[in-house]
Design a protein around this motif. Structure first.
Motif, mmCIF file in Angstrom:
data_model
loop_
_atom_site.group_PDB
_atom_site.id
_atom_site.type_symbol
_atom_site.label_atom_id
_atom_site.label_comp_id
_atom_site.label_asym_id
_atom_site.label_seq_id
_atom_site.Cartn_x
_atom_site.Cartn_y
_atom_site.Cartn_z
ATOM 1 N N SER A 86 0.821 -1.207 0.000
ATOM 2 C CA SER A 86 0.000 0.000 0.000
ATOM 3 C C SER A 86 0.859 1.264 0.000
ATOM 4 C CB SER A 86 -0.947 0.015 1.207
ATOM 5 O OG SER A 86 -0.223 0.024 2.427
ATOM 6 N N SER A 87 2.171 1.122 0.283
ATOM 7 C CA SER A 87 3.095 2.264 0.299
ATOM 8 C C SER A 87 4.089 2.195 -0.863
ATOM 9 C CB SER A 87 3.867 2.305 1.626
ATOM 10 O OG SER A 87 2.991 2.399 2.720
ATOM 11 N N LYS A 88 3.744 1.445 -1.898
ATOM 12 C CA LYS A 88 4.689 1.185 -2.980
ATOM 13 C C LYS A 88 5.151 2.443 -3.704
ATOM 14 C CE LYS A 88 0.725 -0.156 -5.840
ATOM 15 N NZ LYS A 88 -0.219 -0.075 -4.688
ATOM 16 N N SER A 150 -5.248 -4.237 0.433
ATOM 17 C CA SER A 150 -4.953 -2.809 0.460
ATOM 18 C C SER A 150 -3.891 -2.479 -0.582
ATOM 19 C CB SER A 150 -4.452 -2.388 1.846
ATOM 20 O OG SER A 150 -5.442 -2.569 2.820
ATOM 21 N N GLY A 151 -4.105 -1.392 -1.321
ATOM 22 C CA GLY A 151 -3.151 -0.976 -2.338
ATOM 23 C C GLY A 151 -3.334 -1.677 -3.665
ATOM 24 N N ASP A 159 -12.897 1.989 -4.136
ATOM 25 C CA ASP A 159 -12.823 3.312 -3.502
ATOM 26 C C ASP A 159 -13.318 4.410 -4.436
ATOM 27 O OD1 ASP A 159 -11.834 2.225 -1.200
ATOM 28 O OD2 ASP A 159 -9.758 2.835 -1.529
ATOM 29 N N ASN A 160 -13.095 4.242 -5.723
ATOM 30 C CA ASN A 160 -13.462 5.269 -6.701
ATOM 31 C C ASN A 160 -14.851 5.069 -7.300
ATOM 32 O OD1 ASN A 160 -10.979 6.657 -6.470
ATOM 33 N ND2 ASN A 160 -10.007 5.209 -7.868
ATOM 34 N N LYS A 173 -10.477 -4.944 3.982
ATOM 35 C CA LYS A 173 -9.169 -4.826 3.330
ATOM 36 C C LYS A 173 -8.083 -5.521 4.155
ATOM 37 C CE LYS A 173 -10.716 -0.490 1.281
ATOM 38 N NZ LYS A 173 -10.508 0.957 1.136
ATOM 39 N N TYR A 174 -7.210 -6.220 3.420
ATOM 40 C CA TYR A 174 -6.172 -7.031 4.048
ATOM 41 C C TYR A 174 -4.782 -6.576 3.598
ATOM 42 C CZ TYR A 174 -9.994 -10.261 5.160
ATOM 43 O OH TYR A 174 -11.156 -10.818 5.640
ATOM 44 N N GLY A 175 -3.795 -6.923 4.415
ATOM 45 C CA GLY A 175 -2.414 -6.614 4.051
ATOM 46 C C GLY A 175 -1.939 -7.429 2.869
#
Length: 266
Positions: A86-88, A150-151, A159-160, A173-175
């Motif tokens: 999610s922080s890529k 997530s991500g 989300d959109n 949402k999962y890691g």
């Protein structure tokens, strides 16, 4: 004597400046290839079959094999770095990784912050359910709890598209997708929306637990390799060897190893 001393100091200072410039130039050139500096590839190491840890705790997978072959042809060492997916974008922008190579969908939003290679594989977001589930249509998912990572592209779509997501009781949402499929198997959620390739691979490993539906979420996309916006040189070098690997059949061979056939972009 003073003149000689000043001349010597001037020559020494000049040599130091030249030496400093030379080392800076060497460091810069090492960032674009042909050096011992490893190319750091960021990935989610819980994303089979693209990149994941095997029973020996080694990172393996389809994209891992592609990256190993590409960096070998570039004569560069490679380092695989597990990151929070999610922080890529932050990992890439900060320079902590040089490349994102792990089943990454090319989207217009991501193009704003990354450079992409040419597409090398098609992808769809598909719903997977327990093997004994009677869910076959989107209408049957209304009021149900679905999971995703997530991500992921699926998360971005949900989300959109709030009207679409609102029909579900909850989007959990999962890691990573492994945790999502574990919850699906244990009855904590009703369905998982994931990349079709990843879901199909996971389903094959757990044929008695999951099945694929015909429910497609959003539009088909393409997988690509992502680079920092200011790293055009590395992007072009990797693209060049990917073109070579495609032409000589190497990509097809790696695809056959992981999927039983060549499913890459022709």
């Amino acid at each position: 004597m003073k003149k000689v001393l000043l001349l010597c100091m001037s020559m020494l200072l000049g040599a130091m400046l030249v030496s400093g410039c030379g080392s800076e130039e060497k460091e810069t050139s090492s960032a674009t290839g042909g050096s011992d500096k490893p190319i750091v590839i960021g990935l989610d190491d819980s994303y089979p079959p693209m990149g994941f840890k095997d029973e020996n705790n080694e990172i393996v997978g389809f994209d891992v094999d592609l990256a190993k072959e590409a960096t070998k042809r570039l004569n560069r060492p490679v380092e695989f770095k597990a990151i929070d997916w999610s922080s890529k974008e932050a990992e890439l922008k900060s320079g902590r990784v040089d490349i994102l190579w792990n089943g990454l969908d090319i989207t217009e939003k991501r193009k704003e912050n990354m450079l992409f290679s040419d597409p090398y594989m098609k992808n769809r977001q598909v719903i997977f359910v327990p093997v004994n589930s009677d869910i076959k249509s989107l209408d049957q998912l209304k009021g149900k709890v679905i999971g995703t990572q997530s991500g992921s592209t699926a998360e971005d779509f949900l989300d959109n598209n709030q009207d679409y997501a609102a029909q579900f009781a909850e989007v959990k949402k999962y890691g990573d997708y492994i945790d999502a499929f574990m919850d699906l198997e244990n009855g904590r959620i009703d369905a998982v929306v994931t990349d079709e390739l990843i879901g199909t691979y996971y389903m094959q490993k757990h044929a008695d637990s999951f099945k694929e539906t015909d429910i497609v979420v959003g539009e088909p996309t393409d997988f690509g390799i992502a680079f920092a916006k200011d790293n055009q040189a590395l992007r072009d070098e990797v693209q060049k060897v990917m073109n070579e690997m495609k032409a000589d059949g190497t990509i097809a061979k790696i695809s056959e190893k992981w999927f039983g056939k060549d499913i890459t972009t022709k």
